[in-house]
Enzyme design. Structure first.
Site, PDB file in Angstrom:
ATOM      1  N   HIS A  98      -0.201   2.283  -2.347  1.00 42.62           N
ATOM      2  CA  HIS A  98      -0.799   1.617  -3.509  1.00 42.62           C
ATOM      3  C   HIS A  98      -1.798   0.577  -3.061  1.00 42.62           C
ATOM      4  O   HIS A  98      -1.588  -0.136  -2.093  1.00 42.62           O
ATOM      5  CB  HIS A  98       0.264   0.998  -4.412  1.00 42.62           C
ATOM      6  CG  HIS A  98       1.221   0.070  -3.719  1.00 42.62           C
ATOM      7  ND1 HIS A  98       2.235   0.520  -2.895  1.00 42.62           N
ATOM      8  CD2 HIS A  98       1.327  -1.271  -3.736  1.00 42.62           C
ATOM      9  CE1 HIS A  98       2.928  -0.518  -2.436  1.00 42.62           C
ATOM     10  NE2 HIS A  98       2.388  -1.623  -2.916  1.00 42.62           N
ATOM     11  N   HIS A 100      -3.728  -2.855  -3.974  1.00 41.11           N
ATOM     12  CA  HIS A 100      -3.636  -4.061  -4.783  1.00 41.11           C
ATOM     13  C   HIS A 100      -5.038  -4.439  -5.219  1.00 41.11           C
ATOM     14  O   HIS A 100      -5.962  -4.451  -4.393  1.00 41.11           O
ATOM     15  CB  HIS A 100      -3.070  -5.226  -3.967  1.00 41.11           C
ATOM     16  CG  HIS A 100      -1.644  -5.047  -3.554  1.00 41.11           C
ATOM     17  ND1 HIS A 100      -0.609  -5.708  -4.161  1.00 41.11           N
ATOM     18  CD2 HIS A 100      -1.092  -4.269  -2.587  1.00 41.11           C
ATOM     19  CE1 HIS A 100       0.529  -5.354  -3.583  1.00 41.11           C
ATOM     20  NE2 HIS A 100       0.272  -4.483  -2.624  1.00 41.11           N
TER      21      HIS A 100
END
Ligand code: ZN
Length: 141
Positions: A98, A100
Site C-alpha cells: 500500500h 501512503h
C-alpha cells in the site's frame, strides 16, 4: 486469507473508502499521521513492490497521483508525502502493498528522520554501482 486489506477490498470489513476502480482501492488510514491520510492499494493481494504485477504498475501509480492531486483542493493541503513502507524492516505492518498519501499542512509539525550530513569526501560510487547492477530491466517482472 488472513489479510485485513483483502477483507476490506472484498467488502468483508468496513473502511472509509474514498475511491476505487477495477484495480485499486483507496481508504483513510484508521491511525492517521495527519488529517486525510490515505492508503492506496491494489485489489489483488501483493505483499510488496516485488510482487506487484507489471500490469498493475501504471493503474496503481495513476490512483496514487489522482488522490494526491485531490487532497489539496479537498483539504487545503499544501502538498503531500507519498511513500511505501516496503518490508517489515521499513515499517510495513500490513502484508499487502500500500502507498501512503499523507497530506501536509503548513506548521503540521511532522518531521521525518533527519539525514546524515554529506561531507566533502563522500564517495557514493560503490553503492551507486551495486544498485545499478541489480536494477530490473524494462520488461522484467
Ligand atoms: Zn491482501
Amino acid at each position: 486469507m488472513d489479510c485485513v486489506f483483502c477483507r476490506i477490498v472484498a467488502g468483508e470489513m468496513p473502511a472509509w473508502i474514498v475511491d476505487q476502480d477495477d484495480h485499486t482501492v483507496a481508504f483513510l488510514d484508521i491511525n492517521p499521521v495527519n488529517r486525510g491520510h490515505l492508503l492506496v492499494l491494489p485489489r489483488r493481494h501483493c505483499s510488496s513492490l516485488a510482487d506487484l504485477p507489471t500490469a498493475l504498475h501504471a493503474p496503481l501509480m495513476a490512483a496514487v497521483r489522482r488522490l494526491a492531486m485531490a487532497i489539496g483542493p479537498a483539504l487545503g493541503a499544501g502538498g503531500c508525502n507519498v511513500f511505501v513502507n516496503n518490508g517489515t524492516v521499513a515499517g510495513q505492518v500490513v502484508d499487502h502493498l500500500h502507498f501512503h498519501v499523507l497530506p501536509r499542512f503548513p506548521g503540521d509539525g511532522i518531521v521525518f528522520e533527519k539525514r546524515r550530513r554529506p561531507s566533502a569526501g563522500d564517495d557514493f560510487s560503490g553503492v551507486r554501482d551495486l544498485i545499478r547492477d541489480a536494477l530490473d530491466r524494462p520488461g522484467d517482472g
